[in-house]
Design a protein around this motif. Structure first.
Motif, short mmCIF file in Angstrom:
data_model
loop_
_atom_site.label_atom_id
_atom_site.label_comp_id
_atom_site.label_asym_id
_atom_site.label_seq_id
_atom_site.Cartn_x
_atom_site.Cartn_y
_atom_site.Cartn_z
N ASN A 2 0.84 -1.19 0.00
CA ASN A 2 0.00 0.00 0.00
C ASN A 2 0.87 1.24 0.00
OD1 ASN A 2 -2.27 1.64 0.11
ND2 ASN A 2 -2.44 1.49 2.34
N LEU A 3 1.55 1.47 -1.13
CA LEU A 3 2.47 2.60 -1.24
C LEU A 3 1.94 3.64 -2.22
CD1 LEU A 3 5.91 0.74 -1.43
CD2 LEU A 3 4.85 1.80 0.57
N GLU A 4 2.26 4.88 -1.93
CA GLU A 4 1.92 5.98 -2.82
C GLU A 4 3.13 6.33 -3.68
OE1 GLU A 4 0.49 9.22 -0.49
OE2 GLU A 4 -1.02 7.99 0.55
N LEU A 5 2.88 7.15 -4.70
CA LEU A 5 3.97 7.52 -5.61
C LEU A 5 5.11 8.20 -4.86
CD1 LEU A 5 5.00 7.69 -8.53
CD2 LEU A 5 3.73 9.85 -8.77
N ARG A 6 4.79 8.99 -3.86
CA ARG A 6 5.84 9.69 -3.12
C ARG A 6 6.78 8.71 -2.42
NH1 ARG A 6 4.08 10.58 2.45
NH2 ARG A 6 2.01 9.64 2.73
N HIS A 7 6.24 7.56 -2.01
CA HIS A 7 7.10 6.58 -1.34
C HIS A 7 8.16 6.04 -2.30
CE1 HIS A 7 3.45 6.12 1.42
NE2 HIS A 7 4.41 6.68 2.15
N TYR A 8 7.77 5.84 -3.55
CA TYR A 8 8.75 5.36 -4.54
C TYR A 8 9.82 6.43 -4.77
CZ TYR A 8 5.54 1.54 -5.55
OH TYR A 8 4.76 0.41 -5.45
N ARG A 9 9.40 7.70 -4.80
CA ARG A 9 10.37 8.78 -4.97
C ARG A 9 11.32 8.84 -3.77
NH1 ARG A 9 5.84 12.15 -7.23
NH2 ARG A 9 6.15 12.21 -9.49
N TYR A 10 10.76 8.71 -2.56
CA TYR A 10 11.59 8.75 -1.36
C TYR A 10 12.64 7.65 -1.41
CZ TYR A 10 8.03 11.82 0.71
OH TYR A 10 7.17 12.85 0.99
N PHE A 11 12.23 6.43 -1.70
CA PHE A 11 13.17 5.32 -1.65
C PHE A 11 14.21 5.43 -2.77
CE2 PHE A 11 14.75 1.06 -2.54
CZ PHE A 11 15.27 0.75 -1.30
N ALA A 12 13.78 5.89 -3.98
CA ALA A 12 14.74 6.03 -5.08
C ALA A 12 15.84 7.02 -4.71
CB ALA A 12 14.02 6.48 -6.34
N ALA A 13 15.45 8.13 -4.09
CA ALA A 13 16.46 9.12 -3.68
C ALA A 13 17.38 8.55 -2.60
CB ALA A 13 15.76 10.38 -3.18
N LEU A 14 16.79 7.83 -1.64
CA LEU A 14 17.59 7.26 -0.56
C LEU A 14 18.54 6.18 -1.07
CD1 LEU A 14 18.15 7.29 2.45
CD2 LEU A 14 16.20 5.74 2.78
N ALA A 15 18.06 5.37 -2.02
CA ALA A 15 18.91 4.30 -2.57
C ALA A 15 20.06 4.88 -3.38
CB ALA A 15 18.04 3.39 -3.45
#
Length: 304
Positions: A2-15
């Motif tokens: 149950n993830l939103e688009l912002r969560h994918y952006r957050y993790f991509a930046a962190l990774a």
């Protein structure tokens, strides 16, 4: 998950940064907020996504897989955004264009279409040769998006709009052996005993109306025969000796060896080329095409 688009952006930046402080700065949020969101992402993933050793972060195997998937989601979203924006600008899509044969031979229509295709290669254009009444009906029904026609016409169907894009001189087509064929210009009054060949005999419409107007200005009612709906065939009928024809000057491009084309003396009646379209058109692609036609107005007029 149950993830939103912002969560994918957050993790991509962190990774990519492998540092909470730099990733938070890049995302424009606070480091505590990013840490809280990351814990939620890991909870939804059901497995550790980052490992910590000697105060350094690294992707776990699950984290590396999730990173690739996150990038894929972001690429797909970006592609959707660009495609939607492109469609809203009219850069992609499709449009159907109707035209009378004389519009194609005028050179203006091919040039407009060529330039439009060069500027908007992702737009699909369909071209259909049709007579004027069929075009008006097709545009009104939505079977065509725009039409290139030769006014005048008796009435414009409800919901349609019309604007002229070119005006060109009218010339007379004569058989090469005609008694007037050697003249530089023809006085229309000298044609009063001729048979005039037209595409139709519907009053107030197209070149029949133009023929009546030109001859009427010269003081006579012409004898008219409708032998074909196609202007090129009309010229062939002149070559066959059936009569003379008043035609747009651009039709001189279709020049059988037995036909000559002569300018008219003391004539101010011109042949208009016009574009017809729906008043309530909403397609960005069609609206862009209509605007391009307006911009091309008058740039390709034929010399007298």
């Amino acid at each position: 998950m149950n993830l939103e688009l912002r969560h994918y952006r957050y993790f991509a930046a962190l990774a990519e940064e492998l540092h909470f402080g730099r990733a938070a700065e890049r995302l424009g949020i606070s480091q505590p907020a990013l840490s809280q969101q990351f814990r939620w992402i890991e909870q939804e993933a059901g497995a550790p996504l980052l490992s910590r050793s000697k105060r350094r972060l690294a992707l776990t195997e699950v984290g590396a897989v999730f990173h690739e998937e996150a990038l894929g989601v972001l690429r797909q979203v970006r592609h959707a955004e660009l495609a939607t924006a492109s469609a809203s600008r009219g850069d992609v899509g499709s449009a159907s264009i109707g035209y009378v044969a004389s519009a194609a031979l005028s050179g203006l229509l091919p040039r407009l279409v060529y330039r439009f295709r060069q500027d908007y290669p992702a737009v699909r254009l369909a071209m259909r040769e049709m007579d004027m009444p069929a075009q008006l009906d097709a545009v009104a029904r939505g079977a065509l998006d725009i039409g290139f026609i030769r006014p005048p016409l008796q009435a414009l169907p409800e919901g349609l709009a019309l604007f002229d894009i070119a005006a060109e001189p009218v010339v007379v087509a004569l058989h090469a052996t005609h008694a007037l064929a050697s003249r530089a210009r023809i006085d229309v009054a000298m044609l009063r005993d001729e048979t005039f060949i037209c595409t139709h005999t519907e009053h107030g419409t197209g070149f029949y109306a133009i023929t009546l107007a030109i001859c009427g200005n010269a003081g006579f009612q012409p004898r008219v025969e409708a032998l074909s709906s196609q202007m090129a065939t009309i010229i062939s009928m002149v070559a066959a000796g059936f009569g003379v024809a008043l035609i747009p000057a651009s039709m001189r491009a279709f020049a059988p060896p037995d036909v000559v084309f002569k300018p008219l003396a003391r004539n101010e009646v011109t042949s208009q080329l016009a574009v017809v379209h729906r008043k309530n058109e909403r397609s960005p692609t069609v609206l862009r095409l209509i605007e391009r036609c307006r911009q091309g107005k008058g740039k390709d007029r034929q010399p007298g």
